[in-house]
Write a protein that holds these residues in place. Structure first.
Motif, PDB file in Angstrom:
ATOM      1  N   ALA A  53       0.177  -1.559  -0.189  1.00  0.00           N
ATOM      2  CA  ALA A  53       0.124   0.025   0.364  1.00  0.00           C
ATOM      3  C   ALA A  53       0.895   1.400  -0.060  1.00  0.00           C
ATOM      4  O   ALA A  53       0.408   2.166  -0.708  1.00  0.00           O
ATOM      5  CB  ALA A  53      -1.294   0.462   0.914  1.00  0.00           C
ATOM      6  N   GLN A  54       2.183   0.786   0.596  1.00  0.00           N
ATOM      7  CA  GLN A  54       3.129   2.088   0.898  1.00  0.00           C
ATOM      8  C   GLN A  54       3.581   2.828  -0.427  1.00  0.00           C
ATOM      9  O   GLN A  54       3.193   4.167  -0.750  1.00  0.00           O
ATOM     10  CB  GLN A  54       3.775   2.395   1.987  1.00  0.00           C
ATOM     11  CG  GLN A  54       4.571   3.384   1.852  1.00  0.00           C
ATOM     12  CD  GLN A  54       4.181   4.932   2.383  1.00  0.00           C
ATOM     13  OE1 GLN A  54       3.112   4.792   3.699  1.00  0.00           O
ATOM     14  NE2 GLN A  54       4.104   5.455   1.915  1.00  0.00           N
ATOM     15  N   ALA A  55       3.808   1.515  -1.439  1.00  0.00           N
ATOM     16  CA  ALA A  55       4.056   1.516  -2.395  1.00  0.00           C
ATOM     17  C   ALA A  55       3.745   2.542  -3.775  1.00  0.00           C
ATOM     18  O   ALA A  55       3.753   2.968  -4.363  1.00  0.00           O
ATOM     19  CB  ALA A  55       4.586   0.497  -3.407  1.00  0.00           C
ATOM     20  N   VAL A  56       2.482   2.029  -3.501  1.00  0.00           N
ATOM     21  CA  VAL A  56       0.920   3.027  -4.275  1.00  0.00           C
ATOM     22  C   VAL A  56       1.297   4.340  -4.140  1.00  0.00           C
ATOM     23  O   VAL A  56       0.943   5.167  -4.743  1.00  0.00           O
ATOM     24  CB  VAL A  56      -0.291   2.448  -4.303  1.00  0.00           C
ATOM     25  CG1 VAL A  56      -0.985   3.692  -4.889  1.00  0.00           C
ATOM     26  CG2 VAL A  56       0.391   1.005  -4.786  1.00  0.00           C
ATOM     27  N   VAL A  57       0.988   4.289  -2.551  1.00  0.00           N
ATOM     28  CA  VAL A  57       1.750   6.112  -2.094  1.00  0.00           C
ATOM     29  C   VAL A  57       2.494   6.689  -2.456  1.00  0.00           C
ATOM     30  O   VAL A  57       2.001   7.988  -3.652  1.00  0.00           O
ATOM     31  CB  VAL A  57       1.202   6.121  -0.786  1.00  0.00           C
ATOM     32  CG1 VAL A  57       1.279   7.184  -0.003  1.00  0.00           C
ATOM     33  CG2 VAL A  57       0.269   5.656   0.400  1.00  0.00           C
ATOM     34  N   ASP A  58       3.647   6.552  -2.224  1.00  0.00           N
ATOM     35  CA  ASP A  58       4.398   7.084  -3.405  1.00  0.00           C
ATOM     36  C   ASP A  58       4.776   7.299  -4.709  1.00  0.00           C
ATOM     37  O   ASP A  58       4.677   7.999  -5.174  1.00  0.00           O
ATOM     38  CB  ASP A  58       6.274   5.717  -2.870  1.00  0.00           C
ATOM     39  CG  ASP A  58       6.591   5.217  -1.888  1.00  0.00           C
ATOM     40  OD1 ASP A  58       5.749   6.253  -0.680  1.00  0.00           O
ATOM     41  OD2 ASP A  58       6.926   4.496  -1.044  1.00  0.00           O
TER      42      ASP A  58
END
Length: 72
Positions: A53-58
């Motif tokens: 999920a954080q990779a999508v945010v980044d």
């Protein structure tokens, strides 16, 4: 559940921020807000889920920055 076209569209969105319309930018910003909540909602022990999920945010943050740099 997203289908292949959703993933294709999202891939285009991330890869072509200089080509976004105003609606695309608004969509990216809404997706970013949603994904930030998704990171927060993940169980602390769900490391893989949180990282995904954080990779999508980044990726969304980077694309939004690129769009703004291209369009002042």
């Amino acid at each position: 559940m997203p289908d292949d076209l959703d993933y294709e569209w999202f891939g285009w969105l991330i890869e072509h921020p200089a080509e976004w319309s105003r609606d695309d930018l608004a969509t990216a910003e809404a997706l970013l807000a949603s994904q930030r909540l998704a990171v927060d909602d993940r169980h602390p022990k769900d490391r893989a889920g949180r990282e995904s999920a954080q990779a999508v945010v980044d990726a969304l943050e980077s694309a939004i920055q690129q769009h703004r740099a291209a369009h002042g």
